[in-house]
Design an enzyme around this catalytic site. Structure first.
Site, PDB file in Angstrom:
ATOM      1  N   GLU A  99       0.841  -1.206   0.000  1.00 10.59           N
ATOM      2  CA  GLU A  99       0.000   0.000   0.000  1.00 10.59           C
ATOM      3  C   GLU A  99       0.874   1.253   0.000  1.00 10.59           C
ATOM      4  O   GLU A  99       1.994   1.239   0.523  1.00 10.59           O
ATOM      5  CB  GLU A  99      -0.865   0.005   1.278  1.00 10.59           C
ATOM      6  CG  GLU A  99      -2.353  -0.151   1.042  1.00 10.59           C
ATOM      7  CD  GLU A  99      -3.020   1.011   0.337  1.00 10.59           C
ATOM      8  OE1 GLU A  99      -2.384   1.708  -0.481  1.00 10.59           O
ATOM      9  OE2 GLU A  99      -4.209   1.226   0.593  1.00 10.59           O
ATOM     10  N   ASP A 100       0.357   2.322  -0.549  1.00  5.06           N
ATOM     11  CA  ASP A 100       1.104   3.579  -0.524  1.00  5.06           C
ATOM     12  C   ASP A 100       1.043   4.236   0.856  1.00  5.06           C
ATOM     13  O   ASP A 100       2.063   4.584   1.438  1.00  5.06           O
ATOM     14  CB  ASP A 100       0.618   4.562  -1.609  1.00  5.06           C
ATOM     15  CG  ASP A 100      -0.887   4.827  -1.562  1.00  5.06           C
ATOM     16  OD1 ASP A 100      -1.604   4.228  -0.720  1.00  5.06           O
ATOM     17  OD2 ASP A 100      -1.362   5.642  -2.376  1.00  5.06           O
ATOM     18  N   ASP A 103      -4.047   5.738   6.195  1.00  3.95           N
ATOM     19  CA  ASP A 103      -4.556   6.974   6.794  1.00  3.95           C
ATOM     20  C   ASP A 103      -5.565   6.589   7.884  1.00  3.95           C
ATOM     21  O   ASP A 103      -5.178   6.293   9.010  1.00  3.95           O
ATOM     22  CB  ASP A 103      -5.166   7.815   5.666  1.00  3.95           C
ATOM     23  CG  ASP A 103      -5.615   9.184   6.102  1.00  3.95           C
ATOM     24  OD1 ASP A 103      -4.993   9.769   6.990  1.00  3.95           O
ATOM     25  OD2 ASP A 103      -6.613   9.690   5.552  1.00  3.95           O
ATOM     26  N   PHE A 152      -1.549  16.259   4.109  1.00  5.29           N
ATOM     27  CA  PHE A 152      -1.827  15.596   2.834  1.00  5.29           C
ATOM     28  C   PHE A 152      -0.557  15.588   1.998  1.00  5.29           C
ATOM     29  O   PHE A 152       0.020  16.639   1.715  1.00  5.29           O
ATOM     30  CB  PHE A 152      -2.969  16.278   2.083  1.00  5.29           C
ATOM     31  CG  PHE A 152      -3.391  15.493   0.875  1.00  5.29           C
ATOM     32  CD1 PHE A 152      -4.273  14.427   1.009  1.00  5.29           C
ATOM     33  CD2 PHE A 152      -2.880  15.787  -0.377  1.00  5.29           C
ATOM     34  CE1 PHE A 152      -4.633  13.666  -0.088  1.00  5.29           C
ATOM     35  CE2 PHE A 152      -3.248  15.028  -1.486  1.00  5.29           C
ATOM     36  CZ  PHE A 152      -4.116  13.967  -1.347  1.00  5.29           C
ATOM     37  N   ARG A 165       1.746  12.288  -9.460  1.00  5.29           N
ATOM     38  CA  ARG A 165       2.215  10.940  -9.128  1.00  5.29           C
ATOM     39  C   ARG A 165       3.652  10.732  -9.595  1.00  5.29           C
ATOM     40  O   ARG A 165       4.368   9.875  -9.083  1.00  5.29           O
ATOM     41  CB  ARG A 165       1.333   9.863  -9.794  1.00  5.29           C
ATOM     42  CG  ARG A 165      -0.088   9.802  -9.275  1.00  5.29           C
ATOM     43  CD  ARG A 165      -0.783   8.548  -9.828  1.00  5.29           C
ATOM     44  NE  ARG A 165      -2.227   8.605  -9.684  1.00  5.29           N
ATOM     45  CZ  ARG A 165      -2.897   8.195  -8.608  1.00  5.29           C
ATOM     46  NH1 ARG A 165      -2.257   7.736  -7.563  1.00  5.29           N
ATOM     47  NH2 ARG A 165      -4.215   8.256  -8.579  1.00  5.29           N
TER      48      ARG A 165
HETATM   49  P1  IMP Z   1      -7.513   5.203   4.382  1.00  9.08           P
HETATM   50  O1  IMP Z   1      -8.561   4.251   3.899  1.00  9.08           O
HETATM   51  O2  IMP Z   1      -8.114   6.403   5.031  1.00  9.08           O
HETATM   52  O3  IMP Z   1      -6.466   4.542   5.251  1.00  9.08           O
HETATM   53  O4  IMP Z   1      -6.801   5.791   3.123  1.00  9.08           O
HETATM   54  C1  IMP Z   1      -6.050   5.018   2.332  1.00  9.08           C
HETATM   55  C2  IMP Z   1      -5.945   5.603   0.941  1.00  9.08           C
HETATM   56  O5  IMP Z   1      -6.242   6.999   0.896  1.00  9.08           O
HETATM   57  C3  IMP Z   1      -4.527   5.500   0.470  1.00  9.08           C
HETATM   58  O6  IMP Z   1      -4.304   4.270  -0.172  1.00  9.08           O
HETATM   59  C4  IMP Z   1      -4.393   6.687  -0.456  1.00  9.08           C
HETATM   60  O7  IMP Z   1      -4.779   6.319  -1.754  1.00  9.08           O
HETATM   61  C5  IMP Z   1      -5.348   7.703   0.068  1.00  9.08           C
HETATM   62  N1  IMP Z   1      -4.643   8.736   0.879  1.00  9.08           N
HETATM   63  C6  IMP Z   1      -4.683   8.897   2.220  1.00  9.08           C
HETATM   64  N2  IMP Z   1      -3.939   9.927   2.625  1.00  9.08           N
HETATM   65  C7  IMP Z   1      -3.370  10.425   1.508  1.00  9.08           C
HETATM   66  C8  IMP Z   1      -2.443  11.505   1.269  1.00  9.08           C
HETATM   67  O8  IMP Z   1      -1.956  12.231   2.175  1.00  9.08           O
HETATM   68  N3  IMP Z   1      -2.088  11.699  -0.020  1.00  9.08           N
HETATM   69  C9  IMP Z   1      -2.559  10.935  -1.048  1.00  9.08           C
HETATM   70  N4  IMP Z   1      -3.414   9.917  -0.875  1.00  9.08           N
HETATM   71  C10 IMP Z   1      -3.824   9.661   0.388  1.00  9.08           C
HETATM   72 MG    MG Z   2      -4.114   4.091  -2.200  1.00 10.06          MG
END
Ligand code: IMP
Ligand code: MG
Length: 174
Positions: A99-100, A103, A152, A165
Site C-alpha cells: 500500500e502507498d 490513513d 496531505f 504521481r
Molecule cells: P484510508 O482508507 O483512510 O487509510 O486511506 C487510504 C488511501 O487513501 C490511500 O491508499 C491513499 O490512496 C489515500 N490517501 C490517504 N492519505 C493520503 C495523502 O496524504 N495523499 C494521497 N493519498 C492519500
Molecule cells: Mg491508495
C-alpha cells in the site's frame, strides 16, 4: 529526519530509496525459503511496488488490485469499492499487500478482510507511509517506510487530484 518544519513533510528520493532497500532486506530475511506473492494496491502504490520488488532478492510473484474510496477528495468517503480484482488465486500463498499510505485504516481493513476470506497461508502488509494520528480502525503494518504527521502528501505514486504521481519525492508543500 524527513520532516522540515511543523505541518510539513518532505521525503527525498535518496531517503525513499534507502528505506526501501532496508525493507527489501527485511522481507528477504522473513520470507527466506518461501515465494511471497505481492499484491499492489493501485493506483498509489505502483511506484513503491516497482522499487520494492527489485529490492527483494527472492523468487516472488505479484499481482494488482484497485480500490477507490476518495474520488478526487482529500478525505476518505468511508466507503471502499473494489475497482479491479486480482487475476491470480491466493489460497495457500504467502501474501504481502503493498500500500502507498495508511490513513484512517478503512481501505486496508477492507482489503485484509477481502483477502483473508480467500485463505492465503499468510497475509501481511507493507506500507510506504502511515499517519497514525488519523487512524479510525486498528490495522497491522508489518513493513513500514515512514511514519508521518497529519498532512496531505503527494508524489512518488501518490496523487493530488490525480496529478503529481510522477514526482520522484514525497511532499506536503503546495
Ligand atoms: P484510508 O482508507 O483512510 O487509510 O486511506 C487510504 C488511501 O487513501 C490511500 O491508499 C491513499 O490512496 C489515500 N490517501 C490517504 N492519505 C493520503 C495523502 O496524504 N495523499 C494521497 N493519498 C492519500
Ligand atoms: Mg491508495
Amino acid at each position: 529526519m524527513f520532516r522540515s518544519g511543523a505541518g510539513r513533510v518532505q521525503i527525498s528520493q535518496e531517503q525513499i530509496a534507502a528505506r526501501i532497500q532496508a525493507l527489501g532486506q527485511e522481507i528477504k530475511r522473513d520470507y527466506e525459503g518461501q515465494e511471497p506473492h505481492l499484491v499492489c494496491v493501485l493506483n498509489g502504490a505502483f511506484i513503491f511496488m516497482a522499487d520494492l520488488v527489485r529490492a527483494i532478492d527472492l523468487p516472488l510473484t505479484l499481482d494488482f488490485l484497485a480500490v477507490s474510496s476518495y474520488g478526487n477528495a482529500e478525505k476518505t468517503s468511508g466507503e471502499v469499492e473494489l475497482i479491479k480484482d486480482l487475476r491470480l488465486p491466493i489460497a495457500g500463498r504467502q501474501v504481502l499487500i503493498v500500500e502507498d499510505i495508511v490513513d484512517t485504516g478503512i481501505t486496508l481493513n477492507y482489503l485484509l478482510r477481502l483477502l483473508e476470506a480467500r485463505q492465503p497461508a499468510s497475509l501481511r502488509v507493507a506500507a510506504l507511509l502511515s499517519k497514525p494520528s488519523r487512524r479510525q480502525i486498528e490495522v497491522p503494518i508489518h513493513y513500514l517506510g515512514f511514519e508521518i504527521e497529519d498532512a496531505f502528501v503527494y508524489g512518488y505514486g501518490l496523487d493530488r487530484a490525480q496529478r503529481d504521481r510522477n514526482l520522484p519525492f514525497i511532499t506536503s508543500q503546495a
